[in-house]
Scaffold this active site. Structure first.
Site, PDB file in Angstrom:
ATOM      1  N   SER A  40      21.505  62.703  62.152  1.00 38.35           N
ATOM      2  CA  SER A  40      21.428  64.372  62.097  1.00 38.35           C
ATOM      3  C   SER A  40      23.690  64.372  61.666  1.00 38.35           C
ATOM      4  O   SER A  40      24.504  63.813  62.014  1.00 38.35           O
ATOM      5  CB  SER A  40      21.949  64.876  63.941  1.00 38.35           C
ATOM      6  OG  SER A  40      22.836  65.816  64.373  1.00 38.35           O
ATOM      7  N   VAL A  48      34.311  54.619  60.458  1.00 39.77           N
ATOM      8  CA  VAL A  48      34.500  53.345  60.061  1.00 39.77           C
ATOM      9  C   VAL A  48      33.794  52.450  59.761  1.00 39.77           C
ATOM     10  O   VAL A  48      32.742  52.420  60.093  1.00 39.77           O
ATOM     11  CB  VAL A  48      35.654  52.797  61.695  1.00 39.77           C
ATOM     12  CG1 VAL A  48      36.796  53.998  60.958  1.00 39.77           C
ATOM     13  CG2 VAL A  48      34.773  53.145  62.375  1.00 39.77           C
ATOM     14  N   ALA A  51      35.606  47.027  55.738  1.00 36.72           N
ATOM     15  CA  ALA A  51      35.527  45.555  55.272  1.00 36.72           C
ATOM     16  C   ALA A  51      34.298  44.906  55.338  1.00 36.72           C
ATOM     17  O   ALA A  51      34.205  45.109  56.766  1.00 36.72           O
ATOM     18  CB  ALA A  51      36.856  44.977  56.441  1.00 36.72           C
ATOM     19  N   LYS A  79      37.466  41.032  48.366  1.00 31.30           N
ATOM     20  CA  LYS A  79      38.252  40.625  49.657  1.00 31.30           C
ATOM     21  C   LYS A  79      37.938  39.573  49.725  1.00 31.30           C
ATOM     22  O   LYS A  79      37.310  38.395  50.179  1.00 31.30           O
ATOM     23  CB  LYS A  79      37.767  41.359  50.793  1.00 31.30           C
ATOM     24  CG  LYS A  79      38.638  40.898  52.086  1.00 31.30           C
ATOM     25  CD  LYS A  79      37.573  41.197  53.624  1.00 31.30           C
ATOM     26  CE  LYS A  79      38.053  40.461  54.825  1.00 31.30           C
ATOM     27  NZ  LYS A  79      37.693  41.414  55.436  1.00 31.30           N
ATOM     28  N   LEU A 334      26.104  49.232  65.807  1.00 31.36           N
ATOM     29  CA  LEU A 334      26.734  49.915  67.173  1.00 31.36           C
ATOM     30  C   LEU A 334      25.573  49.658  68.474  1.00 31.36           C
ATOM     31  O   LEU A 334      26.228  49.865  69.749  1.00 31.36           O
ATOM     32  CB  LEU A 334      28.060  51.213  66.820  1.00 31.36           C
ATOM     33  CG  LEU A 334      28.662  50.747  65.961  1.00 31.36           C
ATOM     34  CD1 LEU A 334      29.753  52.330  65.667  1.00 31.36           C
ATOM     35  CD2 LEU A 334      30.007  49.357  66.710  1.00 31.36           C
ATOM     36  N   THR A 345      32.777  41.723  61.251  1.00 29.10           N
ATOM     37  CA  THR A 345      31.809  41.349  62.068  1.00 29.10           C
ATOM     38  C   THR A 345      30.381  41.893  61.587  1.00 29.10           C
ATOM     39  O   THR A 345      29.913  41.489  61.497  1.00 29.10           O
ATOM     40  CB  THR A 345      32.052  40.353  62.948  1.00 29.10           C
ATOM     41  OG1 THR A 345      32.635  41.158  64.388  1.00 29.10           O
ATOM     42  CG2 THR A 345      32.655  38.883  63.088  1.00 29.10           C
ATOM     43  N   ILE A 347      28.797  44.647  60.266  1.00 28.68           N
ATOM     44  CA  ILE A 347      28.172  44.745  59.513  1.00 28.68           C
ATOM     45  C   ILE A 347      27.757  43.508  59.265  1.00 28.68           C
ATOM     46  O   ILE A 347      25.915  43.732  58.451  1.00 28.68           O
ATOM     47  CB  ILE A 347      28.972  45.412  57.780  1.00 28.68           C
ATOM     48  CG1 ILE A 347      29.722  46.315  58.120  1.00 28.68           C
ATOM     49  CG2 ILE A 347      28.016  45.273  57.196  1.00 28.68           C
ATOM     50  CD1 ILE A 347      29.411  47.295  57.573  1.00 28.68           C
TER      51      ILE A 347
HETATM   52  P1  FAD Z   1      27.109  55.388  63.781  1.00 26.78           P
HETATM   53  O1  FAD Z   1      28.385  55.562  62.355  1.00 26.78           O
HETATM   54  O2  FAD Z   1      28.252  55.704  64.755  1.00 26.78           O
HETATM   55  O3  FAD Z   1      25.775  55.885  63.059  1.00 26.78           O
HETATM   56  C1  FAD Z   1      24.913  56.544  63.841  1.00 26.78           C
HETATM   57  C2  FAD Z   1      23.970  57.489  63.835  1.00 26.78           C
HETATM   58  O4  FAD Z   1      22.853  58.040  64.535  1.00 26.78           O
HETATM   59  C3  FAD Z   1      24.824  58.616  62.862  1.00 26.78           C
HETATM   60  O5  FAD Z   1      24.068  59.285  61.777  1.00 26.78           O
HETATM   61  C4  FAD Z   1      24.091  60.184  63.636  1.00 26.78           C
HETATM   62  O6  FAD Z   1      24.389  61.271  63.179  1.00 26.78           O
HETATM   63  C5  FAD Z   1      22.816  59.299  64.327  1.00 26.78           C
HETATM   64  N1  FAD Z   1      22.633  59.669  65.801  1.00 26.78           N
HETATM   65  C6  FAD Z   1      23.103  59.498  66.909  1.00 26.78           C
HETATM   66  N2  FAD Z   1      22.945  60.637  67.994  1.00 26.78           N
HETATM   67  C7  FAD Z   1      21.735  61.077  67.213  1.00 26.78           C
HETATM   68  C8  FAD Z   1      20.813  62.103  67.505  1.00 26.78           C
HETATM   69  N3  FAD Z   1      20.476  62.937  68.739  1.00 26.78           N
HETATM   70  N4  FAD Z   1      19.838  62.829  67.031  1.00 26.78           N
HETATM   71  C9  FAD Z   1      20.067  62.508  65.646  1.00 26.78           C
HETATM   72  N5  FAD Z   1      20.762  61.719  65.862  1.00 26.78           N
HETATM   73  C10 FAD Z   1      22.143  61.151  66.047  1.00 26.78           C
HETATM   74  N6  FAD Z   1      32.226  46.827  61.033  1.00 26.78           N
HETATM   75  C11 FAD Z   1      33.222  45.739  59.677  1.00 26.78           C
HETATM   76  O7  FAD Z   1      32.176  45.221  59.867  1.00 26.78           O
HETATM   77  N7  FAD Z   1      33.744  46.200  59.148  1.00 26.78           N
HETATM   78  C12 FAD Z   1      34.756  46.793  59.990  1.00 26.78           C
HETATM   79  O8  FAD Z   1      35.952  46.880  59.301  1.00 26.78           O
HETATM   80  C13 FAD Z   1      34.476  47.716  60.958  1.00 26.78           C
HETATM   81  N8  FAD Z   1      35.712  48.402  61.482  1.00 26.78           N
HETATM   82  C14 FAD Z   1      35.872  49.187  62.343  1.00 26.78           C
HETATM   83  C15 FAD Z   1      35.511  49.683  63.402  1.00 26.78           C
HETATM   84  C16 FAD Z   1      36.139  50.260  63.972  1.00 26.78           C
HETATM   85  C17 FAD Z   1      37.308  51.020  65.256  1.00 26.78           C
HETATM   86  C18 FAD Z   1      35.036  50.859  64.379  1.00 26.78           C
HETATM   87  C19 FAD Z   1      34.464  51.302  66.226  1.00 26.78           C
HETATM   88  C20 FAD Z   1      34.144  49.862  64.302  1.00 26.78           C
HETATM   89  C21 FAD Z   1      34.279  49.210  63.545  1.00 26.78           C
HETATM   90  N9  FAD Z   1      33.221  48.374  62.278  1.00 26.78           N
HETATM   91  C22 FAD Z   1      33.783  47.603  61.776  1.00 26.78           C
HETATM   92  C23 FAD Z   1      32.191  48.928  62.612  1.00 26.78           C
HETATM   93  C24 FAD Z   1      30.728  49.529  62.026  1.00 26.78           C
HETATM   94  O9  FAD Z   1      32.713  50.925  62.051  1.00 26.78           O
HETATM   95  C25 FAD Z   1      29.632  49.275  62.753  1.00 26.78           C
HETATM   96  O10 FAD Z   1      29.272  48.148  63.028  1.00 26.78           O
HETATM   97  C26 FAD Z   1      28.424  50.326  61.381  1.00 26.78           C
HETATM   98  O11 FAD Z   1      29.634  51.669  61.431  1.00 26.78           O
HETATM   99  C27 FAD Z   1      27.317  51.481  61.995  1.00 26.78           C
HETATM  100  O12 FAD Z   1      27.561  51.790  62.642  1.00 26.78           O
HETATM  101  P2  FAD Z   1      26.209  52.698  63.720  1.00 26.78           P
HETATM  102  O13 FAD Z   1      25.381  53.258  61.850  1.00 26.78           O
HETATM  103  O14 FAD Z   1      25.737  51.274  64.615  1.00 26.78           O
HETATM  104  O15 FAD Z   1      26.514  53.920  64.273  1.00 26.78           O
END
Ligand code: FAD
Length: 501
Positions: A40, A48, A51, A79, A334, A345, A347
């Site tokens: 979405s 974020v 790294a 890196k 997440l 860590t 990713i």
């Molecule tokens: P998100 O990026 O939040 O994606 C969630 C997805 O779900 C989105 O596409 C959203 O649209 C979708 N979604 C949610 N609800 C709905 C719904 N109701 N309907 C349809 N779609 C929906 N990791 C590293 O490896 N190195 C780093 O340096 C690092 N730095 C970080 C710093 C911070 C402060 C934080 C919080 C995290 C960091 N991370 C890092 C972790 C990294 O950001 C995540 O592991 C990575 O971005 C994966 O996120 P994700 O895809 O799980 O979630």
């Protein structure tokens, strides 16, 4: 009879969702199994996660991505490790490289020899015996030579990249491989009354998307694993107390460093991640000790260049989902947990989660014994990484603020206590099962925090003193030569992988 998996639905299109989609599209090629990803744009991604660890290279390699093309597409830089400033004490810094130190001598690990020479007053810092550390500290980069005859030239590297561009790049890959993408908010999740499996998700426009296996990549929302299946969460804030972050990209003005910087501050720490086109910055802090406005003001005062966006405030709870696979839903990214980004860590953990889906893919239906095994493996990895990150906080000698005083009082997990004590008392550095970080990584943090064995290892006493001191000098000399031959990180990128070139 078990139901064969014919359709996979991935919920979420952040880094986790698109990594899962790209990898599964390759893994399942030739099988009659559909993959649909729902994301979405209204909700967006966490924005974020820039790294990485060297494991990302294996992931890209598995997909067959060209490294230079990938770097250009994601504005990536190299890196070589992480520089930690002010962690041990204010004004002190050390480096965690993706590399080992020196080379074993007479069958004895280098660090025992180094420790002996240090005690004898004839050794420099551990990082003086690591080419990757010295390249980084001089802002240089060269491709490692994996020549086993010369262990000094063997090191690994990872990337800093634009996470949104990476997801876009993988999306292209996955869609070309047949992944169907739906851009819609999910408004409902339908769970079967009889078996408790997820049957389908309902989109805001009324469409219903059914599936056999659901992969929850919905980020902190945990739309399926938490909200629909009610799987609980192990809260680890008593070990890892930071619970907030603020991220701000800024213009890059300084030379691009081939390493991430982690700079401890009053009630947490801040990161600096140089990309080709901008610098990623953020602060991670504990809200019991610092307010959002204090953290924002402090961060904005530390930027190299003009901010390029408004501060992005993110709240989190360090910990992990009690089961990452439950019923017909596997959580990745997440949605499965978060251990704060100190060692970049997350990713790598996404990758690990995906590799378990590959390994135990339920072609012929979901078997509880496989689900249990995946959960065991994921738990183990989380716990090992948790210990490694706690080490950074508990080993500090800082007591200058209430936050750091709190860190000194943390009652650390027994697994970590055992590891530190074994090292301190007997010099043994052990690698547990399921551990992602090598012994050299542990060594870099332990030595950076001035934790060393109480006695020199007996086997390191056998070498004649003069010979040992000469060999250390030779290693240092060879590393200095290696650094001398290498060009700057910026020059390497400009020549080989400049974005837009
Ligand atoms: P998100 O990026 O939040 O994606 C969630 C997805 O779900 C989105 O596409 C959203 O649209 C979708 N979604 C949610 N609800 C709905 C719904 N109701 N309907 C349809 N779609 C929906 N990791 C590293 O490896 N190195 C780093 O340096 C690092 N730095 C970080 C710093 C911070 C402060 C934080 C919080 C995290 C960091 N991370 C890092 C972790 C990294 O950001 C995540 O592991 C990575 O971005 C994966 O996120 P994700 O895809 O799980 O979630």
């Amino acid at each position: 009879m078990d139901k064969a998996t014919k359709s996979v639905v991935i919920v979420g299109g952040g880094t986790a969702g698109w990594m899962a989609a790209a990898s599964l599209s390759k893994f399942l090629a030739g099988h009659d199994i559909s993959i649909t990803l729902i994301e979405s744009a209204d909700i967006g991604t966490v924005g974020v996660g820039e790294a990485t660890l060297p494991a990302i290279r294996e992931f890209n390699h598995y997909l067959g991505l060209d490294e230079v093309e990938f770097i250009k597409a994601t504005n990536a830089t190299f890196k070589l490790g992480i520089e930690f400033q002010n962690w041990h004490q204010l004004g002190n810094s050390f480096f965690h490289p993706f590399a080992g130190y020196g080379a074993p001598m007479h069958g004895v690990d280098f660090y025992h020899h180094w420790h002996r020479a240090k005690v004898e007053g004839a050794a420099g810092e551990l990082g003086d015996y690591c080419l990757a550390t010295q390249l980084a500290m001089n802002n240089k980069f060269a491709q490692p030579s994996m020549n086993n005859n010369n262990p000094l030239s063997v090191f690994n590297y990872a990337f800093h990249f634009d996470a949104i561009a990476y997801a876009r790049y993988l999306r292209q890959f996955a869609e070309q491989a047949g992944v169907k993408r739906i851009e819609q908010r999910i408004s409902k999740v339908h769970v079967g009354v009889e078996n408790g499996d997820i049957e389908s998700v309902e989109l805001q426009d009324g469409r219903v998307i059914a599936g056999d296996l659901f992969i929850d990549c919905s980020g902190f929302a945990g739309l399926l694993i938490k909200k629909a299946l009610h799987v609980g969460y192990d809260d680890w804030r008593h070990w890892l107390p930071c619970d907030s972050a603020i991220a701000v990209p800024c213009q890059s003005v300084a030379d691009i460093t081939p390493y991430t910087q982690s700079i401890a501050m009053e009630s947490g720490w801040r990161w600096r991640i140089p990309l080709q086109h901008r610098t990623g910055n953020g602060v991670v802090f504990c809200s019991d000790y610092m307010s959002e406005s204090q953290a924002t003001d402090w961060l904005l005062g530390q930027l190299d260049g003009e901010p390029l966006a408004d501060p992005n405030v993110i709240r989190f709870i360090t910990g992990k989902r009690q089961k990452m696979w439950h019923k017909n839903c596997v959580a990745i990214g997440l949605a499965s947990g978060f251990l704060e980004p100190l060692e970049s860590t997350s990713i790598a953990m996404i990758q690990n989660g995906i590799s378990h889906i590959h390994q135990f893919f339920p072609f012929a239906g979901i078997k509880q014994i496989e689900v249990d095994e995946v959960n065991r493996l994921n738990d183990l990895q989380y716990e090992r990484i948790r210990d490694f990150i706690i080490l950074h906080y508990c080993a500090t000698q800082r007591i200058d603020t209430p936050f750091w005083q709190h860190c000194q009082r943390i009652d650390i997990p027994d697994s970590l206590k055992h590891k530190i004590e074994l090292f301190k008392q007997r010099g043994h550095l052990i690698k547990y099962d399921g551990e992602s970080f090598e012994r050299d990584s542990w060594l870099s943090i332990l030595s950076g925090m001035a934790i060393m064995p109480e006695q020199v290892e007996t086997s390191a006493q056998m070498m004649p003193q003069q010979q040992l001191h000469q060999q250390l000098q030779q290693i240092q000399h060879a590393i200095e030569q290696g650094v001398g031959f290498a060009g700057s990180h910026a020059a390497f990128i400009n020549k080989h992988c400049k974005a837009g070139a």
